[in-house]
Design a protein around this motif. Structure first.
Motif, PDB file in Angstrom:
ATOM      1  N   GLU A 109      14.173  -2.399   5.396  1.00 28.08           N
ATOM      2  CA  GLU A 109      15.018  -1.223   5.637  1.00 28.08           C
ATOM      3  C   GLU A 109      14.184   0.055   5.567  1.00 28.08           C
ATOM      4  O   GLU A 109      14.368   0.969   6.371  1.00 28.08           O
ATOM      5  N   GLN A 110      13.276   0.135   4.612  1.00 25.92           N
ATOM      6  CA  GLN A 110      12.401   1.301   4.501  1.00 25.92           C
ATOM      7  C   GLN A 110      11.524   1.434   5.737  1.00 25.92           C
ATOM      8  O   GLN A 110      11.320   2.536   6.241  1.00 25.92           O
ATOM      9  N   TYR A 111      10.987   0.327   6.200  1.00 26.18           N
ATOM     10  CA  TYR A 111      10.163   0.362   7.414  1.00 26.18           C
ATOM     11  C   TYR A 111      10.956   0.919   8.588  1.00 26.18           C
ATOM     12  O   TYR A 111      10.462   1.747   9.347  1.00 26.18           O
ATOM     13  N   ARG A 112      12.183   0.432   8.733  1.00 21.93           N
ATOM     14  CA  ARG A 112      13.020   0.918   9.850  1.00 21.93           C
ATOM     15  C   ARG A 112      13.365   2.396   9.677  1.00 21.93           C
ATOM     16  O   ARG A 112      13.322   3.162  10.627  1.00 21.93           O
ATOM     17  N   ARG A 113      13.715   2.783   8.467  1.00 21.49           N
ATOM     18  CA  ARG A 113      14.146   4.162   8.221  1.00 21.49           C
ATOM     19  C   ARG A 113      13.014   5.158   8.414  1.00 21.49           C
ATOM     20  O   ARG A 113      13.195   6.210   9.017  1.00 21.49           O
ATOM     21  N   TRP A 114      11.840   4.856   7.890  1.00 20.74           N
ATOM     22  CA  TRP A 114      10.739   5.801   7.914  1.00 20.74           C
ATOM     23  C   TRP A 114       9.757   5.550   9.033  1.00 20.74           C
ATOM     24  O   TRP A 114       8.809   6.304   9.199  1.00 20.74           O
ATOM     25  N   GLY A 135       5.233  -1.075   9.775  1.00 22.09           N
ATOM     26  CA  GLY A 135       6.496  -1.744  10.053  1.00 22.09           C
ATOM     27  C   GLY A 135       6.608  -2.257  11.469  1.00 22.09           C
ATOM     28  O   GLY A 135       7.356  -3.197  11.743  1.00 22.09           O
ATOM     29  N   ASP A 136       5.866  -1.676  12.392  1.00 23.72           N
ATOM     30  CA  ASP A 136       5.906  -2.136  13.777  1.00 23.72           C
ATOM     31  C   ASP A 136       5.411  -3.573  13.906  1.00 23.72           C
ATOM     32  O   ASP A 136       5.802  -4.296  14.806  1.00 23.72           O
ATOM     33  N   ALA A 137       4.534  -3.975  12.996  1.00 26.63           N
ATOM     34  CA  ALA A 137       3.965  -5.324  13.051  1.00 26.63           C
ATOM     35  C   ALA A 137       4.871  -6.357  12.384  1.00 26.63           C
ATOM     36  O   ALA A 137       4.613  -7.544  12.464  1.00 26.63           O
ATOM     37  N   ILE A 138       5.911  -5.893  11.720  1.00 24.42           N
ATOM     38  CA  ILE A 138       6.786  -6.805  11.002  1.00 24.42           C
ATOM     39  C   ILE A 138       8.162  -6.792  11.640  1.00 24.42           C
ATOM     40  O   ILE A 138       8.897  -5.816  11.537  1.00 24.42           O
ATOM     41  N   GLY A 139       8.492  -7.881  12.278  1.00 28.16           N
ATOM     42  CA  GLY A 139       9.808  -8.007  12.890  1.00 28.16           C
ATOM     43  C   GLY A 139      10.839  -8.477  11.886  1.00 28.16           C
ATOM     44  O   GLY A 139      10.514  -8.815  10.745  1.00 28.16           O
ATOM     45  N   ASP A 140      12.077  -8.515  12.304  1.00 23.25           N
ATOM     46  CA  ASP A 140      13.153  -8.948  11.414  1.00 23.25           C
ATOM     47  C   ASP A 140      12.957 -10.387  10.938  1.00 23.25           C
ATOM     48  O   ASP A 140      13.397 -10.751   9.855  1.00 23.25           O
ATOM     49  N   ASP A 141      12.319 -11.201  11.747  1.00 26.24           N
ATOM     50  CA  ASP A 141      12.119 -12.607  11.387  1.00 26.24           C
ATOM     51  C   ASP A 141      10.836 -12.852  10.600  1.00 26.24           C
ATOM     52  O   ASP A 141      10.618 -13.955  10.111  1.00 26.24           O
ATOM     53  N   THR A 142       9.986 -11.861  10.489  1.00 23.61           N
ATOM     54  CA  THR A 142       8.722 -12.026   9.770  1.00 23.61           C
ATOM     55  C   THR A 142       8.968 -11.820   8.277  1.00 23.61           C
ATOM     56  O   THR A 142       9.517 -10.796   7.870  1.00 23.61           O
ATOM     57  N   PRO A 143       8.567 -12.774   7.458  1.00 24.79           N
ATOM     58  CA  PRO A 143       8.786 -12.620   6.012  1.00 24.79           C
ATOM     59  C   PRO A 143       7.919 -11.509   5.422  1.00 24.79           C
ATOM     60  O   PRO A 143       6.855 -11.190   5.932  1.00 24.79           O
ATOM     61  N   ILE A 144       8.377 -10.956   4.334  1.00 16.83           N
ATOM     62  CA  ILE A 144       7.572 -10.018   3.551  1.00 16.83           C
ATOM     63  C   ILE A 144       6.705 -10.811   2.578  1.00 16.83           C
ATOM     64  O   ILE A 144       5.542 -10.488   2.361  1.00 16.83           O
ATOM     65  N   TRP A 145       7.272 -11.853   1.981  1.00 15.27           N
ATOM     66  CA  TRP A 145       6.593 -12.632   0.947  1.00 15.27           C
ATOM     67  C   TRP A 145       6.264 -14.041   1.426  1.00 15.27           C
ATOM     68  O   TRP A 145       6.993 -14.620   2.226  1.00 15.27           O
ATOM     69  N   GLN A 146       5.185 -14.593   0.882  1.00 12.72           N
ATOM     70  CA  GLN A 146       4.913 -16.015   1.043  1.00 12.72           C
ATOM     71  C   GLN A 146       6.079 -16.784   0.419  1.00 12.72           C
ATOM     72  O   GLN A 146       6.720 -16.304  -0.517  1.00 12.72           O
ATOM     73  N   ARG A 147       6.329 -17.963   0.909  1.00 13.02           N
ATOM     74  CA  ARG A 147       7.472 -18.738   0.453  1.00 13.02           C
ATOM     75  C   ARG A 147       7.370 -19.106  -1.029  1.00 13.02           C
ATOM     76  O   ARG A 147       8.331 -19.016  -1.769  1.00 13.02           O
ATOM     77  N   GLU A 205       0.836  -1.210   0.000  1.00 12.56           N
ATOM     78  CA  GLU A 205       0.000   0.000   0.000  1.00 12.56           C
ATOM     79  C   GLU A 205       0.869   1.258   0.000  1.00 12.56           C
ATOM     80  O   GLU A 205       0.383   2.339  -0.266  1.00 12.56           O
ATOM     81  N   TYR A 206       2.137   1.104   0.310  1.00 16.60           N
ATOM     82  CA  TYR A 206       3.051   2.240   0.417  1.00 16.60           C
ATOM     83  C   TYR A 206       3.819   2.418  -0.890  1.00 16.60           C
ATOM     84  O   TYR A 206       4.410   1.470  -1.410  1.00 16.60           O
ATOM     85  N   ASP A 207       3.847   3.645  -1.401  1.00 19.94           N
ATOM     86  CA  ASP A 207       4.558   3.930  -2.643  1.00 19.94           C
ATOM     87  C   ASP A 207       6.017   3.503  -2.568  1.00 19.94           C
ATOM     88  O   ASP A 207       6.552   2.951  -3.527  1.00 19.94           O
ATOM     89  N   GLN A 208       6.666   3.773  -1.443  1.00 22.06           N
ATOM     90  CA  GLN A 208       8.087   3.439  -1.338  1.00 22.06           C
ATOM     91  C   GLN A 208       8.305   1.933  -1.439  1.00 22.06           C
ATOM     92  O   GLN A 208       9.263   1.483  -2.051  1.00 22.06           O
ATOM     93  N   ALA A 209       7.425   1.133  -0.869  1.00 22.74           N
ATOM     94  CA  ALA A 209       7.544  -0.326  -0.984  1.00 22.74           C
ATOM     95  C   ALA A 209       7.397  -0.746  -2.451  1.00 22.74           C
ATOM     96  O   ALA A 209       8.124  -1.617  -2.935  1.00 22.74           O
ATOM     97  N   ASN A 210       6.488  -0.122  -3.171  1.00 23.05           N
ATOM     98  CA  ASN A 210       6.311  -0.432  -4.594  1.00 23.05           C
ATOM     99  C   ASN A 210       7.542  -0.031  -5.402  1.00 23.05           C
ATOM    100  O   ASN A 210       7.956  -0.749  -6.309  1.00 23.05           O
ATOM    101  N   ARG A 211       8.124   1.109  -5.074  1.00 22.86           N
ATOM    102  CA  ARG A 211       9.350   1.531  -5.760  1.00 22.86           C
ATOM    103  C   ARG A 211      10.465   0.509  -5.534  1.00 22.86           C
ATOM    104  O   ARG A 211      11.240   0.205  -6.451  1.00 22.86           O
ATOM    105  N   VAL A 212      10.551   0.002  -4.320  1.00 23.05           N
ATOM    106  CA  VAL A 212      11.551  -1.018  -4.000  1.00 23.05           C
ATOM    107  C   VAL A 212      11.329  -2.260  -4.861  1.00 23.05           C
ATOM    108  O   VAL A 212      12.267  -2.796  -5.457  1.00 23.05           O
TER     109      VAL A 212
END
Length: 171
Positions: free
Chosen positions: A90-95, A100-112, A28-35
């Motif tokens: 990285e974007q979640y941490r930076r901005w 991003g609070d709901a996504i920890g370092d161990d939580t995947p972004i994508w389904q396997r 939903e975030y433009d920056q994530a789409n740019r990535v």
């Protein structure tokens, strides 16, 4: 579910789909789409691939890609997902996006897994382009496909740059 063998013996265009982990609306975030598009560009170059079209939806991605050599798709998808996952976190941490609070370092972004449908005929390419370009319209995010910013529809409709070089294979 039976394991489906990926036919890798010949060259063709791949209609690929992959989803955000647990269908979260990470895109939903433009920056994530740019990535995601930046990582698509980079990995197309690395794997000598080309893209005939794409659409980024809030919780999934569709793309039509093909390669000059055999057996590129699995490593291409793995690298695209890995690189974009790392950069999105990285974007979640930076901005400090609230999501991003709901996504920890161990939580995947994508389904396997990912889904790939191999296309051998130009008419099927057009069918898949129409299907994915209509996704934002069906979801009521846009009235027309070319109005959705995160899609190759603008390139097909108006010849406008969409952040990824678009080309069609020759059969």
């Amino acid at each position: 579910m039976a394991n489906r063998r990926q036919p890798l013996e010949q060259l063709y265009i791949h209609f690929v789909t992959f989803s955000c982990y647990h269908r979260r609306r990470i895109l939903e975030y433009d920056q994530a789409n740019r990535v995601v598009l930046g990582c698509l560009n980079t990995n197309l170059k690395v794997h000598r691939g080309r893209c005939a079209g794409f659409v980024l939806m809030p919780d999934h991605v569709h793309a039509l890609v093909w390669f000059d050599t055999l057996n590129q798709l699995p490593s291409f998808i793995q690298k695209w997902k890995h690189d974009s996952s790392y950069a999105i976190k990285e974007q979640y941490r930076r901005w400090a996006w609230s999501y991003g609070d709901a996504i920890g370092d161990d939580t995947p972004i994508w389904q396997r897994r990912y889904y790939s449908f191999e296309i051998y005929h130009p008419a099927k390419i057009q069918e898949k382009l129409d299907y994915m370009h209509m996704n934002p319209v069906r979801a009521k995010f846009a009235l027309l496909p070319a109005q959705w910013r995160w899609s190759s529809a603008r390139w097909y409709d108006k010849g406008k740059s969409v952040g990824v070089p678009i080309s069609m294979p020759e059969f």
